[in-house]
Design an enzyme around this catalytic site. Sequence first.
Site, PDB file in Angstrom:
ATOM      1  N   GLY A  48       0.813  -1.509  -0.071  1.00 45.10           N
ATOM      2  CA  GLY A  48      -0.027   0.008  -0.103  1.00 45.10           C
ATOM      3  C   GLY A  48       1.077   1.315   0.243  1.00 45.10           C
ATOM      4  O   GLY A  48       2.000   1.490   0.291  1.00 45.10           O
ATOM      5  N   GLN A  53       3.319  10.052   1.830  1.00 40.36           N
ATOM      6  CA  GLN A  53       4.322  10.034   2.249  1.00 40.36           C
ATOM      7  C   GLN A  53       5.121  10.125   0.283  1.00 40.36           C
ATOM      8  O   GLN A  53       6.206   9.412   0.399  1.00 40.36           O
ATOM      9  CB  GLN A  53       4.212   7.586   1.614  1.00 40.36           C
ATOM     10  N   CYS A  95       6.353  -0.591   6.845  1.00 37.67           N
ATOM     11  CA  CYS A  95       5.937   0.792   6.533  1.00 37.67           C
ATOM     12  C   CYS A  95       7.566   0.856   5.332  1.00 37.67           C
ATOM     13  O   CYS A  95       9.086   1.263   6.097  1.00 37.67           O
ATOM     14  CB  CYS A  95       5.856   1.611   7.639  1.00 37.67           C
ATOM     15  N   LEU A  96       6.935   1.451   4.453  1.00 36.12           N
ATOM     16  CA  LEU A  96       7.824   2.101   3.370  1.00 36.12           C
ATOM     17  C   LEU A  96       8.329   3.743   3.959  1.00 36.12           C
ATOM     18  O   LEU A  96       9.316   3.615   3.815  1.00 36.12           O
ATOM     19  CB  LEU A  96       7.444   1.944   1.719  1.00 36.12           C
ATOM     20  N   HIS A 137      -3.417   1.045   8.304  1.00 37.44           N
ATOM     21  CA  HIS A 137      -2.548   2.106   7.870  1.00 37.44           C
ATOM     22  C   HIS A 137      -2.620   3.158   7.031  1.00 37.44           C
ATOM     23  O   HIS A 137      -1.690   4.055   7.439  1.00 37.44           O
ATOM     24  CB  HIS A 137      -1.607   0.476   7.778  1.00 37.44           C
ATOM     25  N   GLU A 138      -2.752   2.592   6.052  1.00 36.55           N
ATOM     26  CA  GLU A 138      -3.222   4.001   4.714  1.00 36.55           C
ATOM     27  C   GLU A 138      -3.641   5.272   5.366  1.00 36.55           C
ATOM     28  O   GLU A 138      -3.605   5.964   5.385  1.00 36.55           O
ATOM     29  CB  GLU A 138      -2.888   3.265   3.788  1.00 36.55           C
ATOM     30  N   HIS A 141      -1.360   6.993   7.395  1.00 36.24           N
ATOM     31  CA  HIS A 141      -1.220   8.024   6.444  1.00 36.24           C
ATOM     32  C   HIS A 141      -1.249  10.159   6.542  1.00 36.24           C
ATOM     33  O   HIS A 141      -0.575  10.487   6.774  1.00 36.24           O
ATOM     34  CB  HIS A 141      -0.046   7.604   5.625  1.00 36.24           C
TER      35      HIS A 141
END
Length: 165
Positions: A48, A53, A95-96, A137-138, A141
């Site tokens: 995702g 991000q 997480c990226l 999670h997204e 962000h």
Amino acid sequence: MKDEKLKILKFPDPRLRTVAVKVDKFDKSLENLAKGMLALMYKENGIGLAASQVDKHIRLIAMDLSEERNEPMFFVNPEYKIVDNHSTDSYEEGCLSVPGFNETITRPDQIELSWQDLKGNHHNIVPTGLLTICIQHEMDHLEGKLMVDYISPLKRDRIRKKLSK
Ligand code: GNR
Ligand code: NI
């Protein structure tokens, strides 16, 4: 800007704390950003990616939960309602924007999700499995919230120091 290169912001970059604004124009530039995010997500082997991000502070998420990496999904202006606050599930998340650190996070596992697609059409589902986890999670962000906010301040500070090097 069209062929602008997208780059993933890394914790503790303060821009990751920006609250994203709602999308109100479902145009070609939204579609271009969505496609760019999807390509970057595939390149970085993520499941995702939130627009926040890549320093684009609009309510847009790209996702692909398939093994084959051939089931792209886009969520615009997503919202969820927790159905049962006492039903939770723990999952080891990555997480990226926090590369190299995985943390087990506990989240509600019964939610109702609504969103718009890239054309502006509305959708509602009761998600299951990894989608339930990943969408939360997204959407964190989009609110400027990160995985590390769920762990102890001491652990968070250790990660901050390692990623600041
Ligand atoms: O690639 C990712 N994997 C992942 C694993 C468990 C829970 C959430 C995620 S999302 C993450 C990519 C990312 O940072 N999205 O914001
Ligand atoms: Ni993330």
